[in-house]
Design an enzyme around this catalytic site. Structure first.
Site, mmCIF file in Angstrom:
data_model
loop_
_atom_site.group_PDB
_atom_site.id
_atom_site.type_symbol
_atom_site.label_atom_id
_atom_site.label_comp_id
_atom_site.label_asym_id
_atom_site.label_seq_id
_atom_site.Cartn_x
_atom_site.Cartn_y
_atom_site.Cartn_z
ATOM 1 N N ILE A 1 -22.972 19.094 -82.872
ATOM 2 C CA ILE A 1 -24.183 19.699 -82.498
ATOM 3 C C ILE A 1 -24.383 20.373 -83.706
ATOM 4 O O ILE A 1 -23.648 21.271 -84.234
ATOM 5 C CB ILE A 1 -23.683 20.728 -81.395
ATOM 6 C CG1 ILE A 1 -23.242 20.056 -79.953
ATOM 7 C CG2 ILE A 1 -24.945 21.635 -80.776
ATOM 8 C CD1 ILE A 1 -24.210 18.991 -79.346
ATOM 9 N N GLU A 2 -25.750 20.610 -84.077
ATOM 10 C CA GLU A 2 -26.436 21.346 -85.219
ATOM 11 C C GLU A 2 -27.342 22.319 -84.574
ATOM 12 O O GLU A 2 -28.214 21.971 -83.912
ATOM 13 C CB GLU A 2 -26.962 20.515 -86.262
ATOM 14 C CG GLU A 2 -27.546 21.173 -87.216
ATOM 15 C CD GLU A 2 -28.112 20.214 -88.246
ATOM 16 O OE1 GLU A 2 -28.704 20.443 -89.254
ATOM 17 O OE2 GLU A 2 -28.191 18.720 -88.019
#
Length: 132
Positions: A126-127
């Site tokens: 997850i960015e």
């Protein structure tokens, strides 16, 4: 002339545990869990945020049609946020979630971004990003 697409309507994540995934994305990322009934009459779960949606498939019980090789933790997702990354870091600290990396400068679809990386319960990358 070649036809073109203009946007992404939804994507599908294959997950090991629907309840754990729903809790993570709602409590950590502020998405809304939504139960829906498609045309085939089945009951499904999705995560909503903005005008986007992530449909969830339970590993081993995926809905058809499905990916050729549905696998948990195989995605890499970048989410844009207007919330400063410092606020995200404080939120993650309060939840005892340690980011893997960041903040670091990256290139987004529409220009430079500043990103913080973490993983969901299945290992999906997850960015969380702010436009610069």
């Amino acid at each position: 002339m070649t036809p073109t697409v203009q946007s992404l309507d939804h994507l599908v994540l294959t997950v090991a545990d629907l309840n754990v995934t729903l809790a993570f994305y709602t409590e950590v990322l502020g998405m809304r869990a939504e139960r829906f009934t498609p045309a085939d009459g089945s009951q499904r779960w999705a995560l909503r945020f903005g005008s986007q949606k992530i449909n969830l498939h339970q590993a081993g019980a995926e809905f058809l049609p499905k990916a050729a090789r549905p696998t948990t933790g195989s995605a890499d997702l970048c989410f844009l946020s207007d919330t400063p990354l410092a606020d995200w870091q404080a939120h993650l600290d309060a939840l005892k979630i340690s980011p893997e990396e960041g903040p670091v400068r990256r290139s987004g679809a529409e220009g430079p971004i500043l990103s913080l990386y973490l993983r969901d319960p299945d290992g999906t990358l997850i960015e969380l990003s702010n436009r610069l």
